[in-house]
Write a protein that holds these residues in place. Structure first.
Motif, PDB file in Angstrom:
ATOM      1  N   HIS A  19       0.859  -1.228  -0.020  1.00 51.37           N
ATOM      2  CA  HIS A  19       0.024  -0.031  -0.016  1.00 51.37           C
ATOM      3  C   HIS A  19       1.070   1.214  -0.098  1.00 51.37           C
ATOM      4  O   HIS A  19       0.412   2.450  -0.656  1.00 51.37           O
ATOM      5  CB  HIS A  19      -1.065  -0.006   1.133  1.00 51.37           C
ATOM      6  N   ARG A  20       2.064   1.181   0.562  1.00 48.95           N
ATOM      7  CA  ARG A  20       2.897   2.384   0.630  1.00 48.95           C
ATOM      8  C   ARG A  20       3.450   2.576  -0.719  1.00 48.95           C
ATOM      9  O   ARG A  20       3.490   3.716  -1.206  1.00 48.95           O
ATOM     10  CB  ARG A  20       4.040   2.263   1.537  1.00 48.95           C
ATOM     11  N   LEU A  21       3.836   1.364  -1.384  1.00 42.54           N
ATOM     12  CA  LEU A  21       4.397   1.563  -2.783  1.00 42.54           C
ATOM     13  C   LEU A  21       3.385   1.966  -3.749  1.00 42.54           C
ATOM     14  O   LEU A  21       3.605   3.200  -4.640  1.00 42.54           O
ATOM     15  CB  LEU A  21       5.008   0.253  -3.453  1.00 42.54           C
ATOM     16  N   TYR A  22       2.163   1.797  -3.684  1.00 43.33           N
ATOM     17  CA  TYR A  22       1.175   2.080  -4.512  1.00 43.33           C
ATOM     18  C   TYR A  22       0.718   3.459  -4.513  1.00 43.33           C
ATOM     19  O   TYR A  22       0.402   4.008  -5.386  1.00 43.33           O
ATOM     20  CB  TYR A  22      -0.193   1.141  -4.406  1.00 43.33           C
ATOM     21  N   ALA A  23       0.698   3.917  -2.885  1.00 40.48           N
ATOM     22  CA  ALA A  23       0.245   5.113  -2.798  1.00 40.48           C
ATOM     23  C   ALA A  23       1.511   6.198  -3.411  1.00 40.48           C
ATOM     24  O   ALA A  23       1.164   7.310  -3.738  1.00 40.48           O
ATOM     25  CB  ALA A  23       0.273   5.492  -1.332  1.00 40.48           C
ATOM     26  N   ALA A  24       2.576   5.731  -3.493  1.00 37.73           N
ATOM     27  CA  ALA A  24       3.530   6.646  -3.791  1.00 37.73           C
ATOM     28  C   ALA A  24       3.926   6.707  -5.287  1.00 37.73           C
ATOM     29  O   ALA A  24       4.066   7.824  -6.005  1.00 37.73           O
ATOM     30  CB  ALA A  24       4.944   6.077  -3.185  1.00 37.73           C
ATOM     31  N   TYR A  25       3.682   5.480  -5.997  1.00 31.61           N
ATOM     32  CA  TYR A  25       3.830   5.360  -7.599  1.00 31.61           C
ATOM     33  C   TYR A  25       2.628   5.249  -8.337  1.00 31.61           C
ATOM     34  O   TYR A  25       2.739   5.476  -9.462  1.00 31.61           O
ATOM     35  CB  TYR A  25       4.745   4.168  -7.875  1.00 31.61           C
ATOM     36  N   GLY A  26       1.560   4.718  -7.611  1.00 29.93           N
ATOM     37  CA  GLY A  26       0.475   4.434  -8.504  1.00 29.93           C
ATOM     38  C   GLY A  26       0.467   3.310  -9.315  1.00 29.93           C
ATOM     39  O   GLY A  26       1.663   2.573  -9.238  1.00 29.93           O
ATOM     40  N   ARG A  27      -0.590   3.007 -10.263  1.00 33.28           N
ATOM     41  CA  ARG A  27      -0.688   1.709 -10.931  1.00 33.28           C
ATOM     42  C   ARG A  27       0.577   1.808 -11.982  1.00 33.28           C
ATOM     43  O   ARG A  27       0.875   3.020 -12.678  1.00 33.28           O
ATOM     44  CB  ARG A  27      -1.849   1.715 -11.756  1.00 33.28           C
ATOM     45  N   GLN A  28       1.358   0.801 -12.373  1.00 31.88           N
ATOM     46  CA  GLN A  28       2.340   0.558 -13.205  1.00 31.88           C
ATOM     47  C   GLN A  28       1.975  -0.039 -14.628  1.00 31.88           C
ATOM     48  O   GLN A  28       2.699   0.265 -15.515  1.00 31.88           O
ATOM     49  CB  GLN A  28       3.388  -0.464 -12.548  1.00 31.88           C
ATOM     50  N   HIS A  29       0.867  -0.319 -14.891  1.00 31.66           N
ATOM     51  CA  HIS A  29       0.301  -0.747 -16.319  1.00 31.66           C
ATOM     52  C   HIS A  29       1.168  -1.901 -16.848  1.00 31.66           C
ATOM     53  O   HIS A  29       1.482  -1.636 -17.897  1.00 31.66           O
ATOM     54  CB  HIS A  29       0.314   0.405 -17.194  1.00 31.66           C
ATOM     55  N   TRP A  30       1.566  -2.832 -16.024  1.00 32.24           N
ATOM     56  CA  TRP A  30       2.521  -4.111 -16.471  1.00 32.24           C
ATOM     57  C   TRP A  30       1.472  -4.930 -17.110  1.00 32.24           C
ATOM     58  O   TRP A  30       0.542  -5.296 -16.536  1.00 32.24           O
ATOM     59  CB  TRP A  30       3.305  -4.717 -15.512  1.00 32.24           C
ATOM     60  N   TRP A  31       1.660  -5.775 -18.335  1.00 24.92           N
ATOM     61  CA  TRP A  31       3.091  -5.905 -18.884  1.00 24.92           C
ATOM     62  C   TRP A  31       2.989  -5.031 -20.185  1.00 24.92           C
ATOM     63  O   TRP A  31       1.868  -5.183 -20.911  1.00 24.92           O
ATOM     64  CB  TRP A  31       3.588  -7.297 -19.326  1.00 24.92           C
ATOM     65  N   PRO A  32       3.788  -4.058 -20.641  1.00 24.72           N
ATOM     66  CA  PRO A  32       3.497  -3.273 -21.665  1.00 24.72           C
ATOM     67  C   PRO A  32       3.851  -3.955 -22.862  1.00 24.72           C
ATOM     68  O   PRO A  32       4.846  -3.956 -23.403  1.00 24.72           O
ATOM     69  CB  PRO A  32       4.665  -2.337 -21.673  1.00 24.72           C
ATOM     70  N   ALA A  33       2.785  -4.661 -23.332  1.00 27.76           N
ATOM     71  CA  ALA A  33       2.726  -5.428 -24.567  1.00 27.76           C
ATOM     72  C   ALA A  33       1.494  -5.671 -25.338  1.00 27.76           C
ATOM     73  O   ALA A  33       0.371  -5.286 -24.659  1.00 27.76           O
ATOM     74  CB  ALA A  33       3.116  -6.957 -24.474  1.00 27.76           C
TER      75      ALA A  33
END
Ligand code: SF4
Length: 230
Positions: A19-33
């Motif tokens: 939750h700390r990582l998500y709050a700091a960086y948000g959704r990462q949209h993996w995998w970019p393909a």
């Protein structure tokens, strides 16, 4: 009873970090393909390679019209090596891509859906038995291409979590994976996002020389509280 309590505490800490990582960086949209097959190709090409170089290799395959199981089966190995050159170790990676599609046609009619229809343990076994696919690559394919809940462990995961003071008793791939899998619900979206967030954090903040000032995990990090750098 004690094991259950330890597992519960680990689950709480792992979810807190998430939750700390998500709050700091948000959704990462993996995998970019663009497709599951492209995820497979990317997972093999990204071994020991920067993603920007993998993208160049995938663009070459697409332009040459061979970014498909049939295409990778028919193209000559020399030409395949030339096309994936930007991703490095191009002769070895050409052989790995060829081995994957040979397995796909030899055992699953050339259909990715047939391979991915296997239950998770059988799918993992099939992938790991294929030349050039180790545990991390297999789990990346299972999670990001097949959409099944397996936790991907990489060097970034080990670095970040050992610094946090959250690590298994044994430093093996299976032990690291079990630490996450035993504690977290088998949720594809959670595993997808968590792994992507860990990699982003390790690349940008928890680097070899960590940038602890302002880190979103500082309050829960053993290293930041005076532990030794690893
Ligand atoms: S506080 Fe430092 S060591 Fe800990 S997770 Fe953040 S960057 Fe890494």
């Amino acid at each position: 009873m004690r094991l259950a309590a330890v597992r519960k505490a680990t689950a709480e800490r792992l979810l807190d970090v998430y939750h700390r990582l998500y709050a700091a960086y948000g959704r990462q949209h993996w995998w970019p393909a663009d497709s599951p097959f492209e995820v497979v190709v990317g997972a093999i090409l990204t071994q020991s390679a920067a993603w920007t170089n993998v993208e160049k290799a995938i663009a070459n395959l697409r332009t040459a019209g061979v970014l498909s199981p049939e295409g990778l089966l028919k193209v000559s190995l020399d030409e395949l090596a030339r096309l994936v050159h930007p991703a490095g170790y191009y002769n070895a990676k050409a052989r790995k891509l060829r081995a994957f599609v040979e397995m796909l046609f030899g055992r699953h009619g050339g259909r990715l859906e047939a391979l991915f229809a296997l239950p998770l343990p059988a799918l993992r076994q099939e992938l790991i038995a294929t030349h050039g696919i180790g545990q991390e690559t297999a789990d990346s394919i299972i999670l990001y291409a097949a959409g099944k809940p397996t936790f991907v462990i990489d060097a970034y995961t080990r670095r970040v979590f050992s610094r946090l003071g959250l690590e298994p008793a044994a430093d093996s791939y299976a032990s690291w994976q079990a630490m996450f899998s035993d504690a977290l619900p088998p949720d594809v979206q959670l595993f997808n996002e968590y792994h992507a967030l860990i990699d982003h954090h390790a690349k940008t903040v928890c680097r070899k020389a960590p940038l602890c000032d302002g880190c979103c995990l500082r309050e829960v990090c053993q290293l930041a509280m005076g532990g030794a750098l690893r």
